[in-house]
Design a protein around this motif. Structure first.
Motif, short mmCIF file in Angstrom:
data_model
loop_
_atom_site.label_atom_id
_atom_site.label_comp_id
_atom_site.label_asym_id
_atom_site.label_seq_id
_atom_site.Cartn_x
_atom_site.Cartn_y
_atom_site.Cartn_z
N THR A 76 0.84 -1.19 0.00
CA THR A 76 0.00 0.00 0.00
C THR A 76 0.88 1.24 0.00
OG1 THR A 76 -1.66 -1.18 1.31
CG2 THR A 76 -1.87 1.22 1.17
N ALA A 77 0.55 2.19 -0.86
CA ALA A 77 1.25 3.47 -0.92
C ALA A 77 0.29 4.57 -0.50
CB ALA A 77 1.77 3.74 -2.33
N GLU A 78 0.64 5.27 0.58
CA GLU A 78 -0.16 6.39 1.07
C GLU A 78 0.59 7.68 0.77
OE1 GLU A 78 -2.14 5.72 5.03
OE2 GLU A 78 -0.73 4.04 5.09
N ASN A 79 0.09 8.44 -0.20
CA ASN A 79 0.65 9.74 -0.50
C ASN A 79 0.01 10.73 0.47
OD1 ASN A 79 1.27 12.31 -1.53
ND2 ASN A 79 1.43 11.51 -3.62
N LEU A 80 0.70 10.99 1.59
CA LEU A 80 0.12 11.81 2.64
C LEU A 80 0.03 13.27 2.24
CD1 LEU A 80 1.96 10.15 5.67
CD2 LEU A 80 -0.27 9.60 4.70
N LEU B 138 -4.52 6.83 -1.58
CA LEU B 138 -4.05 5.48 -1.30
C LEU B 138 -4.08 4.66 -2.58
CD1 LEU B 138 -5.51 6.38 1.56
CD2 LEU B 138 -5.20 3.97 2.09
N ARG B 139 -3.01 3.93 -2.82
CA ARG B 139 -2.95 2.98 -3.92
C ARG B 139 -2.50 1.64 -3.34
NH1 ARG B 139 -1.78 5.74 -8.79
NH2 ARG B 139 -1.63 3.72 -9.83
N GLN B 140 -3.03 0.57 -3.86
CA GLN B 140 -2.73 -0.73 -3.27
C GLN B 140 -2.69 -1.82 -4.34
OE1 GLN B 140 -5.57 -3.05 -0.46
NE2 GLN B 140 -4.29 -1.83 0.92
N PRO C 84 -2.67 -2.02 10.07
CA PRO C 84 -3.69 -1.39 9.23
C PRO C 84 -3.18 -0.14 8.56
CG PRO C 84 -4.16 -0.98 11.55
CD PRO C 84 -3.02 -1.95 11.50
N VAL C 85 -3.70 0.15 7.38
CA VAL C 85 -3.28 1.32 6.60
C VAL C 85 -4.46 2.29 6.50
CG1 VAL C 85 -1.62 -0.03 5.29
CG2 VAL C 85 -3.95 0.26 4.40
N GLY C 86 -4.18 3.49 5.98
CA GLY C 86 -5.24 4.43 5.69
C GLY C 86 -5.84 5.10 6.90
N PRO C 87 -7.04 5.69 6.74
CA PRO C 87 -7.66 6.46 7.82
C PRO C 87 -8.13 5.59 8.98
CG PRO C 87 -9.20 6.19 6.01
CD PRO C 87 -7.88 5.64 5.54
N GLY C 88 -8.20 6.21 10.16
CA GLY C 88 -8.69 5.47 11.32
C GLY C 88 -8.11 5.97 12.62
N ILE C 89 -7.18 6.92 12.57
CA ILE C 89 -6.59 7.43 13.80
C ILE C 89 -6.68 8.95 13.84
CG2 ILE C 89 -5.06 5.47 14.18
CD1 ILE C 89 -2.83 6.96 12.88
N GLY D 36 -14.20 9.75 3.38
CA GLY D 36 -14.54 9.98 1.99
C GLY D 36 -15.27 8.81 1.36
N ALA D 37 -14.78 8.39 0.19
CA ALA D 37 -15.42 7.31 -0.56
C ALA D 37 -14.73 5.97 -0.35
CB ALA D 37 -15.45 7.66 -2.05
N LEU D 38 -14.05 5.80 0.78
CA LEU D 38 -13.34 4.55 1.05
C LEU D 38 -14.25 3.33 0.92
CD1 LEU D 38 -10.75 3.10 2.11
CD2 LEU D 38 -11.64 3.47 4.42
N ALA D 39 -15.51 3.47 1.29
CA ALA D 39 -16.44 2.33 1.26
C ALA D 39 -16.62 1.76 -0.14
CB ALA D 39 -17.79 2.76 1.84
N ARG D 40 -16.31 2.55 -1.17
CA ARG D 40 -16.50 2.07 -2.54
C ARG D 40 -15.42 1.10 -2.97
NH1 ARG D 40 -18.13 7.99 -5.00
NH2 ARG D 40 -20.28 8.03 -4.21
#
Length: 356
Positions: free
Chosen positions: A108-112, A117-119, A158-163, A301-305
């Motif tokens: 996973t690449a997170e461009n902060l 996010l790309r995975q 875990p990666v991405g949003p959540g903290i 955002g649209a993470l659920a998609r």
């Protein structure tokens, strides 16, 4: 579960965590954080480590792609993913996760700097012992100057949003004011405007307290009245005032806390090599006011998609149950990085105390 090694390069030191035993790992993670300002656009080797039984290579390829080759014994795995266009500043976090149960390895690449996010997933999983993974993270042969820190864990990080915030952050709920660590799914938070918002998820993640993970302290006042608050540097505050209106043409905007560090009212929070953040996901994106300081709830955002990506975040169980919402817009306008920098400069020059 735990962290085997946390290595800080910006501070010129490395910190090892735990004493791993020679046991095969059913899962594991390697994380690297890079500084875009130092990262050259040309292809380059970022990290290389070799032991008698295992090896790891991390390369940045042309067209903004990260490529990892991991070997353990006679088993071999390689995976690559893009990370969108290179930013002039900010951080790139790369997370390699492998799971022997599912038989998959994920990069996973997170461009902060851009919030993307790309995975990429492959069905190759080399079996590593905890000691091998620890040695790969401690005994490197090549380390690129762009590398700020790296770490190894014996679990699927875990990666991405959540903290968002520290667990002690006071949250107004219909059950009274509670520390964030005590809020549970099904509770109702009282927003800044006085409305009730349902809590869909409230959890925590322990991370290396380095680079873009390093917490910041918001001093009270001007940020609230009920004591200092500790937040993730990417967590956004709701700011207002004459400078905000002049620069943005808006009465109020969202600005990342890390962009406001000034050594006086917003300061780095000294902590150990690890820090536990908590996250608060509401039924929509809301402005809340812990301790009187206006800030956002978790924005996904649209993470659920993208269900496969969502499953690798701290919100994975909610995604698996199909209860992850799509947040089509933020509660307030989000300041662009260059706008946040201009606002921070104006704030330092005028020493004005924006409302937050």
């Amino acid at each position: 579960m735990g962290w085997l090694v946390v290595a800080s390069h910006a501070r010129g030191r490395k910190v090892a965590q735990g004493r791993p035993k020679h046991r095969l790992l059913s899962s594991g993670s390697l994380i690297w954080e890079l500084d875009f300002a130092t990262l050259r656009p040309a292809p380059q080797l970022i990290y290389r480590a070799r032991t008698a039984t295992a090896s790891i290579d991390l390369n940045i390829l042309r067209q903004d792609r990260a490529h990892v080759i991991l070997r353990a014994g006679d088993q071999f795995c390689q995976v690559a993913t893009g990370f969108d266009r290179t930013a002039a500043r900010g951080a790139l976090r790369l997370t390699l996760r492998w799971d022997c149960i599912s038989g998959e390895t994920t990069l996973t690449a997170e461009n902060l700097a851009q919030g993307t996010l790309r995975q990429q997933v492959v069905d190759q999983v080399p079996a590593l012992a905890a000691e091998e993974l620890s040695n790969l993270a401690r005994q490197w042969d090549v380390r690129n100057p762009a590398l700020v820190w790296h770490a190894a864990a014996d679990h699927l990080h875990p990666v991405g949003p959540g903290i968002c915030m520290a667990g002690a952050t006071p949250i107004a709920t219909t059950r009274g004011t509670l520390p964030l660590s005590s809020v549970r799914a099904g509770d109702h938070v009282v927003t800044r405007g006085g409305s009730r918002a349902a809590v869909l998820w409230c959890g925590s993640v322990e991370v290396p307290a380095l680079g873009a993970y390093a917490p910041v302290r918001l001093k009270a006042p001007p940020f609230g009245t009920a004591g200092d608050l500790i937040v993730h540097p990417g967590h956004r505050l709701a700011l207002s005032g004459t400078e905000v209106e002049y620069l943005f043409g808006e009465e109020e905007v969202l600005v990342e806390a890390g962009a406001l560090v000034d050594g006086e009212t917003v300061i780095p929070e000294p902590t150990g090599p690890l820090f536990r953040y908590h996250g608060l996901l509401l039924d929509d994106h809301h402005i809340i006011a812990p301790g009187g300081c206006a800030m956002e709830s978790l924005c996904i955002g649209a993470l659920a998609r993208d269900r496969d990506l969502a499953l690798t975040t701290p919100l994975g169980e909610l995604a698996r149950a199909g209860h992850l919402p799509v947040q089509r817009r933020t509660a307030l306008r989000d300041a662009e990085p260059y706008e946040a920098a201009a606002l921070a400069m104006a704030r330092r020059a005028g020493r004005s105390l924006f409302a937050a």
